[in-house]
Design a protein around this motif. Sequence first.
Motif, PDB file in Angstrom:
ATOM      1  N   LEU A  33       0.840  -1.194   0.000  1.00 54.62           N
ATOM      2  CA  LEU A  33       0.000   0.000   0.000  1.00 54.62           C
ATOM      3  C   LEU A  33       0.878   1.248   0.000  1.00 54.62           C
ATOM      4  N   ALA A  34       1.980   1.180   0.732  1.00 56.01           N
ATOM      5  CA  ALA A  34       2.885   2.327   0.781  1.00 56.01           C
ATOM      6  C   ALA A  34       3.430   2.633  -0.611  1.00 56.01           C
ATOM      7  N   VAL A  37       0.749   4.319  -2.541  1.00 61.18           N
ATOM      8  CA  VAL A  37       0.608   5.708  -2.082  1.00 61.18           C
ATOM      9  C   VAL A  37       1.686   6.564  -2.716  1.00 61.18           C
ATOM     10  N   ASN A  41      -0.290   9.195  -4.734  1.00 63.16           N
ATOM     11  CA  ASN A  41      -0.754  10.210  -3.791  1.00 63.16           C
ATOM     12  C   ASN A  41      -0.729  11.607  -4.408  1.00 63.16           C
ATOM     13  N   GLN A  42       0.360  11.889  -5.092  1.00 59.00           N
ATOM     14  CA  GLN A  42       0.531  13.232  -5.671  1.00 59.00           C
ATOM     15  C   GLN A  42      -0.534  13.559  -6.715  1.00 59.00           C
ATOM     16  N   PRO A  43      -0.727  12.741  -7.762  1.00 60.29           N
ATOM     17  CA  PRO A  43      -1.770  13.061  -8.750  1.00 60.29           C
ATOM     18  C   PRO A  43      -3.175  13.098  -8.157  1.00 60.29           C
ATOM     19  N   PHE A  45      -3.994  13.865  -5.075  1.00 57.65           N
ATOM     20  CA  PHE A  45      -4.165  15.077  -4.265  1.00 57.65           C
ATOM     21  C   PHE A  45      -4.294  16.310  -5.157  1.00 57.65           C
ATOM     22  N   HIS A  46      -3.532  16.299  -6.237  1.00 54.89           N
ATOM     23  CA  HIS A  46      -3.622  17.420  -7.166  1.00 54.89           C
ATOM     24  C   HIS A  46      -5.022  17.525  -7.753  1.00 54.89           C
ATOM     25  N   LEU A  49      -7.326  18.792  -5.045  1.00 53.70           N
ATOM     26  CA  LEU A  49      -7.048  20.200  -4.730  1.00 53.70           C
ATOM     27  C   LEU A  49      -7.597  21.120  -5.807  1.00 53.70           C
ATOM     28  N   GLU A  58      -7.405  17.673   1.663  1.00 54.71           N
ATOM     29  CA  GLU A  58      -6.596  16.890   2.601  1.00 54.71           C
ATOM     30  C   GLU A  58      -7.445  15.836   3.311  1.00 54.71           C
ATOM     31  N   ILE A  61      -8.266  13.049   0.721  1.00 60.42           N
ATOM     32  CA  ILE A  61      -7.165  12.151   0.340  1.00 60.42           C
ATOM     33  C   ILE A  61      -6.921  11.109   1.434  1.00 60.42           C
ATOM     34  N   GLN A  62      -7.096  11.522   2.702  1.00 64.81           N
ATOM     35  CA  GLN A  62      -6.967  10.545   3.792  1.00 64.81           C
ATOM     36  C   GLN A  62      -8.082   9.496   3.699  1.00 64.81           C
ATOM     37  N   TRP A  65      -7.382   6.827   0.934  1.00 63.11           N
ATOM     38  CA  TRP A  65      -6.434   5.748   1.262  1.00 63.11           C
ATOM     39  C   TRP A  65      -6.969   4.850   2.372  1.00 63.11           C
ATOM     40  N   LEU A  66      -7.750   5.443   3.256  1.00 56.74           N
ATOM     41  CA  LEU A  66      -8.384   4.614   4.296  1.00 56.74           C
ATOM     42  C   LEU A  66      -9.356   3.625   3.672  1.00 56.74           C
ATOM     43  N   GLU A 151      -3.921  13.746 -17.058  1.00 57.69           N
ATOM     44  CA  GLU A 151      -3.309  12.628 -16.331  1.00 57.69           C
ATOM     45  C   GLU A 151      -3.012  11.443 -17.241  1.00 57.69           C
TER      46      GLU A 151
ATOM     47  N   LYS B  18       1.386  20.785 -11.201  1.00 55.00           N
ATOM     48  CA  LYS B  18       1.317  19.563 -10.411  1.00 55.00           C
ATOM     49  C   LYS B  18       2.547  19.407  -9.522  1.00 55.00           C
ATOM     50  N   VAL B  21       2.340  21.307  -6.282  1.00 48.14           N
ATOM     51  CA  VAL B  21       1.425  20.795  -5.244  1.00 48.14           C
ATOM     52  C   VAL B  21       2.148  19.766  -4.383  1.00 48.14           C
ATOM     53  N   ALA B  23       1.622  16.926  -1.714  1.00 46.27           N
ATOM     54  CA  ALA B  23       0.597  16.063  -1.117  1.00 46.27           C
ATOM     55  C   ALA B  23       0.909  15.859   0.358  1.00 46.27           C
ATOM     56  N   VAL B  28      -3.068   7.085   7.285  1.00 46.71           N
ATOM     57  CA  VAL B  28      -3.411   5.657   7.280  1.00 46.71           C
ATOM     58  C   VAL B  28      -2.156   4.808   7.411  1.00 46.71           C
ATOM     59  N   LEU B  29      -1.113   5.213   6.675  1.00 46.55           N
ATOM     60  CA  LEU B  29       0.115   4.415   6.698  1.00 46.55           C
ATOM     61  C   LEU B  29       0.820   4.557   8.033  1.00 46.55           C
TER      62      LEU B  29
END
Lengths: 185, 234
Positions: A33-34, A37, A41-43, A45-46, A49, A58, A61-62, A65-66, A151, B18, B21, B23, B28-29
Motif C-alpha cells: 500500500l505504501a 501511495v 498520492n501526488q496526482p 491530491f492534485h 485540490l 486533505e 485524500i486521507q 487511502w483509508l 493525467e 502539479k 502541489v 501532497a 493511514v500508513l
Amino acid sequence: MKLPSKIKGLLSTGTSPEYLWRKFYRTRKPEYLASLVQLFNQPLFHYLLTLTDASTAEDVIQTVWLKVLKMDTPQTSDIVVKSWLFKVARNSLIDELRRLNRWRYEELKEHTIELEVPLEIKVFDDRLGKFNWALSKLSFAQKEAFIFQQEGFSLMEICEITDESFETIKSRIRYAKANLKRLMS
Amino acid sequence: MKNNEFEQELNELYRQRKELVKAPPIDVLKSEGKGVYVPRYLKFAVLSLFGGVASFGVLALITHFAAPKVQPPVIDGTATLLPVEIASPDLDEPITIKTSLPPIPKIVIRPIETRSMPNGTEKIHAAKDFQQANEDINSLVIPEVAKPNVQQLIPLLKVLPEYPKSVARKKASGVVRLSYEVNAKGEVINIKVEQAQGERLLRRAAQKALSQWRYPKNESSQGRLEVLFDFTVS
C-alpha cells in the motif's frame, strides 16, 4: 483498450501498480500500500485540490487511502489501478461535498454553457499564474475532464470514471480547453 | 498549428502546476501501517484455539476434582483389602462355621386355659402328655460334636468372570461350579469343572476369572475348595 494494459502488466509485473494492488489485497502487507501511495498520492491530491479547497482535499485524500486499506478484497483482478483509484477519489470527493452541502448536481451537468469572461482583468506576470487562475474559473465538470485528460487517461477511461457518455466527455474537454485559451489570452 | 502549440503549453503548465502541489502525508500508513495486520482466518483460528484450551482446562479441573482416588491394588502387602464386587447372591453369603450348637430353647408350658369346651376333659389329658414329653427332652444329653475341620480361606482378590458378549447377546444363562486348590503362594491351581450348565464360553470365563484369584500367602488349602458362578441375564 484492455489488452495493452494487460500486456504492460505482464511485462513489468515487479513494479506495476496492478501487481502491487493485487499483492496488497492478497497479503494485506502495508508495504504494498505504501508503494501505491508513493505512486498515486501526488496526482490524486492534485486532482482533489483542483476541484475543491485545500482542507477538504486533505480530508478526502486521507479518506481515499483509508477506503483502499479497509476495502474487502475485490473480486475482479483485471483493473487499471490508476483509474480505479481516481474513481475511488472522485466518489469520496462527491460524498464529502454532499456532506458539506456544497454539491450541486447541475454544476456537474452544465458543460455547454460558455464561461463568461470575468469583469476584473487579472494581470499575471507568468503564464503559470494565469493558467492556475484560468483553471480555477472552469466549472467542476470541465476541470475534472481536463485533469483526467492531462493525467493521461483516454476518453473511454474518463467515461468509465465519471459515468458519462463519450460525447459528453469529449465536449467537456473541448470547452475546457477553449475556455482556458480564452481566459489566458 | 496554433492549437497544437497551446496544447503543449497546457501540458507543460499542468506539469509545473502539479509539481508545485505538495501532497500531505497519509495518516493511514502511519497509524495502520506499523501495526501488524492479522487476517480474519488467523483471528478465528487463534480465538478457537484459546477457546479449546480454556474448555479443556475447565474440563480437566472438573475431572480432577470429581474423580475418586484410585488406589492401586496391593496383593501381598498387609495394608489393603480390596472391596470385591460379587456377581451373584451365591457368592455373597459368607461362610460361617458354627463351632457349637445353639442353646436349646427352654420350653415354657403355659397352663392351657380351660374354656367352656364341649370336650374339655380330653384336652387336659393331652396337655399332660405333652408336658411329660417336654420333660424328657430337657433331660436329653447332647453328645459332644466334633469340631469340623474346615479352613476359612478368604481370598484377597476376587475377580469376576467376564460375561462373554456373544453369550450375553443370546441372553443365555448358566451355572458353573468349579473346584480348585490354593498353593503356598496363594495362587489358585488345579481348577476343575464340577458342574457346568449352559454355554462352554461361560465355563472358560469362569475358569479364567478364578485363576486370577489370590489368597494370602502360606495358607494353602488342605482339600479342594469350590465356587459357584451363576450367570444370569436380567
